[in-house]
Design a protein around this motif. Structure first.
Motif, mmCIF file in Angstrom:
data_model
loop_
_atom_site.group_PDB
_atom_site.id
_atom_site.type_symbol
_atom_site.label_atom_id
_atom_site.label_comp_id
_atom_site.label_asym_id
_atom_site.label_seq_id
_atom_site.Cartn_x
_atom_site.Cartn_y
_atom_site.Cartn_z
ATOM 1 N N LEU A 119 55.172 70.303 80.042
ATOM 2 C CA LEU A 119 56.463 69.436 79.433
ATOM 3 C C LEU A 119 55.959 68.636 78.510
ATOM 4 N N LYS A 120 54.893 67.755 78.545
ATOM 5 C CA LYS A 120 54.160 67.158 77.445
ATOM 6 C C LYS A 120 54.602 65.652 77.930
ATOM 7 N N LEU A 121 54.285 65.803 79.488
ATOM 8 C CA LEU A 121 54.814 64.645 80.411
ATOM 9 C C LEU A 121 53.023 63.992 80.599
ATOM 10 N N ALA A 122 52.919 62.526 81.061
ATOM 11 C CA ALA A 122 51.569 62.175 81.622
ATOM 12 C C ALA A 122 52.053 60.688 82.614
ATOM 13 N N LYS A 123 52.347 60.121 83.421
ATOM 14 C CA LYS A 123 51.593 59.281 83.774
ATOM 15 C C LYS A 123 50.278 58.597 84.904
ATOM 16 N N ILE A 124 50.290 57.849 83.976
ATOM 17 C CA ILE A 124 48.685 57.153 84.326
ATOM 18 C C ILE A 124 49.051 55.650 85.005
ATOM 19 N N ASN A 125 48.302 56.041 86.025
ATOM 20 C CA ASN A 125 48.708 55.039 88.001
ATOM 21 C C ASN A 125 49.040 53.587 87.897
ATOM 22 N N VAL A 154 54.752 55.759 81.968
ATOM 23 C CA VAL A 154 54.898 57.075 81.756
ATOM 24 C C VAL A 154 55.421 57.507 80.156
ATOM 25 N N ILE A 155 54.037 58.121 79.916
ATOM 26 C CA ILE A 155 54.253 58.934 78.305
ATOM 27 C C ILE A 155 55.180 60.260 78.388
ATOM 28 N N ASN A 156 56.545 60.341 77.883
ATOM 29 C CA ASN A 156 56.994 62.210 77.040
ATOM 30 C C ASN A 156 57.285 61.838 75.868
ATOM 31 N N GLN A 157 55.904 62.713 76.114
ATOM 32 C CA GLN A 157 55.645 63.068 74.216
ATOM 33 C C GLN A 157 57.283 64.315 73.668
ATOM 34 N N LEU A 158 58.168 64.784 74.599
ATOM 35 C CA LEU A 158 58.867 65.499 74.300
ATOM 36 C C LEU A 158 60.557 64.434 74.135
ATOM 37 N N SER A 160 60.212 61.457 72.949
ATOM 38 C CA SER A 160 59.032 60.164 72.378
ATOM 39 C C SER A 160 59.450 58.892 72.770
ATOM 40 N N ILE A 161 58.905 58.930 74.127
ATOM 41 C CA ILE A 161 59.551 57.452 74.616
ATOM 42 C C ILE A 161 58.129 57.092 75.665
ATOM 43 N N ALA A 162 57.552 55.448 75.959
ATOM 44 C CA ALA A 162 56.689 55.493 76.728
ATOM 45 C C ALA A 162 57.529 54.782 77.761
ATOM 46 N N THR A 163 56.991 54.078 78.772
ATOM 47 C CA THR A 163 58.277 52.987 80.151
ATOM 48 C C THR A 163 56.815 52.532 80.491
ATOM 49 N N PHE A 164 56.630 51.438 80.524
ATOM 50 C CA PHE A 164 55.370 50.001 81.574
ATOM 51 C C PHE A 164 55.983 49.915 82.061
ATOM 52 N N ASP A 165 55.510 49.530 83.360
ATOM 53 C CA ASP A 165 55.678 48.728 84.816
ATOM 54 C C ASP A 165 55.457 47.775 85.037
ATOM 55 N N GLU A 166 55.732 46.929 86.107
ATOM 56 C CA GLU A 166 54.599 45.382 86.914
ATOM 57 C C GLU A 166 54.028 45.095 85.600
ATOM 58 N N ASN A 167 54.246 43.531 85.049
ATOM 59 C CA ASN A 167 53.605 43.101 84.664
ATOM 60 C C ASN A 167 52.797 43.392 83.650
ATOM 61 N N VAL A 168 53.782 43.836 82.525
ATOM 62 C CA VAL A 168 53.874 44.179 81.062
ATOM 63 C C VAL A 168 53.381 43.134 79.990
ATOM 64 N N VAL A 169 52.336 43.415 79.048
ATOM 65 C CA VAL A 169 52.532 42.159 78.123
ATOM 66 C C VAL A 169 51.950 43.392 76.948
ATOM 67 N N ASP A 187 58.591 57.296 66.998
ATOM 68 C CA ASP A 187 58.672 59.159 65.484
ATOM 69 C C ASP A 187 58.802 59.832 66.960
ATOM 70 N N LYS A 188 59.464 60.889 65.745
ATOM 71 C CA LYS A 188 58.735 62.164 66.524
ATOM 72 C C LYS A 188 57.066 62.413 66.460
ATOM 73 N N GLU A 189 56.788 61.975 65.813
ATOM 74 C CA GLU A 189 55.177 62.394 65.708
ATOM 75 C C GLU A 189 54.701 61.134 67.088
ATOM 76 N N MET A 190 55.354 60.230 66.791
ATOM 77 C CA MET A 190 54.437 59.697 68.296
ATOM 78 C C MET A 190 53.378 58.479 67.548
ATOM 79 N N SER A 191 53.546 58.542 66.336
ATOM 80 C CA SER A 191 52.503 57.815 65.429
ATOM 81 C C SER A 191 52.496 56.386 64.601
#
Length: 204
Positions: A119-125, A154-158, A160-169, A187-191
């Motif tokens: 699903l091209k989905l990854a979460k770094i804790n 969480v990175i969702n490559q399909l 093309s979005i990444a979401t960050f939580d807690e104390n984001v800088v 963008d679509k290439e995540m670049s």
């Protein structure tokens, strides 16, 4: 001990869906312990996994990998970590250890990960750092944006979005942006970054 072992699995259409190779294999009950693992998954995107040690549960099909674990996707992204649990049936890869993910224009580090490669989905804790090179022209020196957060990310490559939580800088050059929650649209290439959306205690 068996030498040069090869395990294979097939989907419902009879197509090979995965294979696992090892230099040696020891069988202990329902488990096969492999050395110098080299595994591949086949499907929409081929994925290669290598590790010094692998333990395959013949009943569940799950695999535990240890030491110098590297996953390489067909698109060239790499993930390295110390240990990994791979559940092929659920398309699920998890680790509690530190991870490093590298791509063409992006690098991410953190502790603990849960990913669904299909699903091209990854979460770094937690303890997340992401560096994105936003320069489009290869001959020019890239402008890098660094984003840190306590996690998760969480990175969702399909999408093309990444979401960050807690104390984001997020910082680039001498500019700094802080928020409780941040969404980065690529963008679509995540670049390249198209836009940032920040909510909660935003500081510029």
């Amino acid at each position: 001990t068996l030498f040069r072992s090869n395990l294979q699995g097939y989907d419902e259409n009879g197509e090979k869906s995965w294979e696992v190779n090892g230099d040696t294999a020891d069988i202990a009950g329902s488990e096969i312990i492999l050395s110098n693992v080299d595994a591949n998954t086949f499907g929409e995107e081929t994925m290669n996994i290598v590790a010094k040690i692998g333990v395959v549960d013949q009943v569940s099909g799950k695999m535990h990998l240890e030491e110098d674990v590297v996953i390489t996707s067909q698109s060239g992204q790499k993930m390295t970590t110390d240990s990994l649990d791979w559940n092929r049936n659920e398309d699920l890869v998890t680790t509690e250890d530190d991870v490093l993910i590298t791509g063409d224009k992006m690098m991410a580090t953190g502790t603990g990960m849960r990913a669904q490669p299909g699903l091209k989905l990854a979460k770094i804790n937690k303890d997340v750092t992401v560096i994105v090179d936003t320069e489009q022209k290869e001959q020019e020196e890239g402008k890098k944006v660094t984003i840190t957060s306590d996690g998760p990310m969480v990175i969702n490559q399909l999408k093309s979005i990444a979401t960050f939580d807690e104390n984001v800088v997020a910082f680039q050059d001498d500019q700094t942006l802080k928020a409780d929650h941040m969404e980065i649209y690529f963008d679509k290439e995540m670049s390249g970054i198209q836009k940032l959306v920040c909510t909660g205690n935003v500081e510029i």
